[in-house]
Scaffold this motif. Structure first.
Motif, PDB file in Angstrom:
ATOM      1  N   LEU A   1       0.863  -1.177   0.000  1.00 16.46           N
ATOM      2  CA  LEU A   1       0.000   0.000   0.000  1.00 16.46           C
ATOM      3  C   LEU A   1       0.902   1.229   0.000  1.00 16.46           C
ATOM      4  O   LEU A   1       1.431   1.621   1.040  1.00 16.46           O
ATOM      5  CB  LEU A   1      -0.914   0.000   1.228  1.00 16.46           C
ATOM      6  N   PRO A   2       1.105   1.854  -1.150  1.00 14.39           N
ATOM      7  CA  PRO A   2       2.026   2.982  -1.246  1.00 14.39           C
ATOM      8  C   PRO A   2       1.619   4.141  -0.350  1.00 14.39           C
ATOM      9  O   PRO A   2       0.432   4.387  -0.120  1.00 14.39           O
ATOM     10  CB  PRO A   2       1.945   3.385  -2.724  1.00 14.39           C
ATOM     11  N   ARG A   3       2.604   4.851   0.146  1.00 16.82           N
ATOM     12  CA  ARG A   3       2.320   6.041   0.954  1.00 16.82           C
ATOM     13  C   ARG A   3       1.692   7.116   0.080  1.00 16.82           C
ATOM     14  O   ARG A   3       2.154   7.367  -1.037  1.00 16.82           O
ATOM     15  CB  ARG A   3       3.604   6.568   1.600  1.00 16.82           C
ATOM     16  N   PRO A   4       0.633   7.776   0.563  1.00 14.70           N
ATOM     17  CA  PRO A   4      -0.075   8.750  -0.281  1.00 14.70           C
ATOM     18  C   PRO A   4       0.572  10.121  -0.342  1.00 14.70           C
ATOM     19  O   PRO A   4       0.156  10.954  -1.151  1.00 14.70           O
ATOM     20  CB  PRO A   4      -1.445   8.837   0.386  1.00 14.70           C
ATOM     21  N   GLY A   5       1.554  10.382   0.528  1.00 13.88           N
ATOM     22  CA  GLY A   5       2.105  11.734   0.564  1.00 13.88           C
ATOM     23  C   GLY A   5       1.028  12.727   0.939  1.00 13.88           C
ATOM     24  O   GLY A   5       0.287  12.522   1.893  1.00 13.88           O
TER      25      GLY A   5
ATOM     26  N   GLY B   1      -0.969   4.408   3.987  1.00 13.20           N
ATOM     27  CA  GLY B   1      -0.900   3.542   2.821  1.00 13.20           C
ATOM     28  C   GLY B   1      -2.217   3.568   2.083  1.00 13.20           C
ATOM     29  O   GLY B   1      -3.282   3.652   2.698  1.00 13.20           O
ATOM     30  N   ARG B   2      -2.161   3.504   0.754  1.00  9.16           N
ATOM     31  CA  ARG B   2      -3.399   3.580  -0.026  1.00  9.16           C
ATOM     32  C   ARG B   2      -3.206   2.935  -1.399  1.00  9.16           C
ATOM     33  O   ARG B   2      -2.156   3.053  -2.018  1.00  9.16           O
ATOM     34  CB  ARG B   2      -3.825   5.031  -0.210  1.00  9.16           C
ATOM     35  N   ARG B   3      -4.272   2.273  -1.844  1.00  8.22           N
ATOM     36  CA  ARG B   3      -4.335   1.786  -3.223  1.00  8.22           C
ATOM     37  C   ARG B   3      -5.796   1.833  -3.657  1.00  8.22           C
ATOM     38  O   ARG B   3      -6.691   1.486  -2.883  1.00  8.22           O
ATOM     39  CB  ARG B   3      -3.790   0.357  -3.329  1.00  8.22           C
ATOM     40  N   SER B   4      -6.062   2.279  -4.882  1.00  6.36           N
ATOM     41  CA  SER B   4      -7.437   2.362  -5.360  1.00  6.36           C
ATOM     42  C   SER B   4      -7.484   2.075  -6.853  1.00  6.36           C
ATOM     43  O   SER B   4      -6.476   2.179  -7.555  1.00  6.36           O
ATOM     44  CB  SER B   4      -8.050   3.741  -5.068  1.00  6.36           C
TER      45      SER B   4
ATOM     46  N   ASP C   1      -8.456   0.850  -0.751  1.00  4.08           N
ATOM     47  CA  ASP C   1      -7.892   0.242   0.456  1.00  4.08           C
ATOM     48  C   ASP C   1      -6.974   1.267   1.104  1.00  4.08           C
ATOM     49  O   ASP C   1      -6.066   1.790   0.456  1.00  4.08           O
ATOM     50  CB  ASP C   1      -7.100  -1.020   0.097  1.00  4.08           C
ATOM     51  N   GLU C   2      -7.224   1.583   2.372  1.00  6.42           N
ATOM     52  CA  GLU C   2      -6.380   2.531   3.097  1.00  6.42           C
ATOM     53  C   GLU C   2      -5.917   1.932   4.410  1.00  6.42           C
ATOM     54  O   GLU C   2      -6.689   1.264   5.116  1.00  6.42           O
ATOM     55  CB  GLU C   2      -7.130   3.839   3.370  1.00  6.42           C
ATOM     56  N   LEU C   3      -4.674   2.184   4.726  1.00  9.93           N
ATOM     57  CA  LEU C   3      -4.090   1.805   6.006  1.00  9.93           C
ATOM     58  C   LEU C   3      -3.872   3.082   6.807  1.00  9.93           C
ATOM     59  O   LEU C   3      -3.209   4.007   6.342  1.00  9.93           O
ATOM     60  CB  LEU C   3      -2.753   1.083   5.795  1.00  9.93           C
TER      61      LEU C   3
END
Length: 275
Positions: A42-46, A137-140, A173-175
Motif C-alpha cells: 500500500l504505497p504512501r499517499p504523501g 498507505g493507499r491503493r485504489s 484500500d487505506e491503512l
C-alpha cells in the motif's frame, strides 16, 4: 465512513497495466479477508487525497449494516465535492463528524483537518482524549471508468450515456495509523479498511467494507490481523444533492483543540463508514 494509490488526474496509455494490477491486487486482498497481514503493498499517499469516480459527487444518506456481528445499524450523511483540480474527493471533516456522531454520540466533541495535508486529522473526545489519524498507505482502482478516478473519470462520464450514470466499480484500500492521546501512555494501532463500491445508477451506490486492525508499529512491521469486521453500506443521494444545502454535523460540535490532522476515522472501534 467507514470510507485506498491516488491516481493521477491525467493518465497516459502506458498506465493501463498498472491500473489493471491495482484492481487485481485489491480483488485478491478482498478475497483473502480476514487473513490479512502486514506489510502490504500500500504505497504512501504523501499529500495526495483519495479521489473518487464522478458518480460520487453530491450529498448522500448512508445506511451502514454490520454483517460480521450484532452491531447496531448506523445512519448518517456523507458528501463528496470537486476540488480545485476538478477531482471528486470526500469532505473529510464533515464525513468524520457525521459518522462519529452516529457511532460515538456525545463522546465526539469535534473534528479538525490538517490544512496542509488531507491525510491527517484530529478528533477531540471527552475525557481529555484526542484521536490522531494519518493515512499511511493507499491503493485504489475504478475498473468501470477505465481505471480512472477524479477529473479523468469525470471527463469519461461526460462522454458516456446520459440515460444513467456510468456503471462502475470503485475499490479503495487505506491503512491508517491511529494514536489515542489522553491520560496515560498513548495507544497506537493501525487500521486497514477496504471498500468496494458499486454504482447502481443515478443517486444510488451500494458498497461492502472489510476492515481489520493491527498492533503498533513499535511491535514490529510484520503484523497479523485483529478484530475483523465486515459491513454493507447503502448510499442514496439527497434530492437536493448540493453539499452546501446539507446540515453540517461539525457545526454542532465544539471545536477540537490541539494539533490538527486529517484522515477520516475509519475504524469501527472509533468510527467506521464511507469517506
Amino acid at each position: 465512513m467507514p470510507i485506498v494509490v491516488c491516481l493521477a488526474l491525467a493518465l497516459a496509455p502506458t498506465a493501463a497495466p498498472a491500473l489493471a494490477a491495482d484492481a487485481a491486487w485489491l480483488e485478491s486482498r478482498l478475497a483473502s479477508w480476514p487473513d490479512w497481514s502486514l506489510p502490504a503493498p500500500l504505497p504512501r499517499p504523501g499529500h495526495s487525497d483519495l479521489t473518487y469516480p464522478a458518480w460520487f459527487a453530491g450529498t448522500w444518506r448512508a445506511q451502514s449494516h454490520a454483517l460480521s456481528g450484532p452491531e447496531p445499524d448506523l445512519s448518517y450523511l456523507v458528501r463528496f465535492r470537486t476540488d480545485r483540480r476538478g477531482a471528486v474527493v470526500g469532505d473529510r471533516a464533515f464525513n468524520a463528524a457525521a459518522i462519529g456522531q452516529a457511532l460515538l454520540g456525545e463522546q465526539l466533541q469535534g473534528v479538525r483537518n490538517d490544512p496542509h495535508n488531507p491525510n491527517r486529522q484530529l478528533a477531540q473526545l471527552t475525557g481529555d482524549r484526542q484521536l490522531e489519524s494519518s493515512v499511511i498507505g493507499r491503493r485504489s482502482a475504478a475498473p468501470g471508468a477505465g481505471g480512472q478516478t477524479g477529473a479523468g473519470a469525470s471527463h469519461a462520464a461526460a462522454a458516456g450515456s446520459t440515460a444513467r450514470e456510468p456503471a462502475g466499480v470503485f475499490l479503495a484500500d487505506e491503512l491508517t495509523l491511529q494514536i489515542l492521546h489522553g491520560p496515560g501512555d498513548p495507544r497506537v494501532s493501525r487500521v486497514e479498511t477496504l471498500s468496494r463500491y458499486l454504482s447502481l445508477g443515478p443517486g444510488q451506490i451500494e458498497a461492502e467494507q472489510w476492515q481489520t486492525s493491527y498492533g503498533s508499529p513499535a511491535e514490529g512491521l510484520t503484523a497479523s490481523a485483529r478484530h475483523p469486521w465486515h459491513g454493507r453500506l447503502v448510499l442514496e443521494r439527497l434530492a437536493d444533492d448540493s453539499a452546501d444545502g446539507a446540515p453540517d454535523p461539525s457545526s454542532v460540535l465544539q471545536p477540537a483543540q490541539g494539533r490538527p490532522t486529517s484522515a477520516p476515522m475509519r475504524s469501527r472501534q472509533a468510527n467506521r463508514g464511507s469517506s
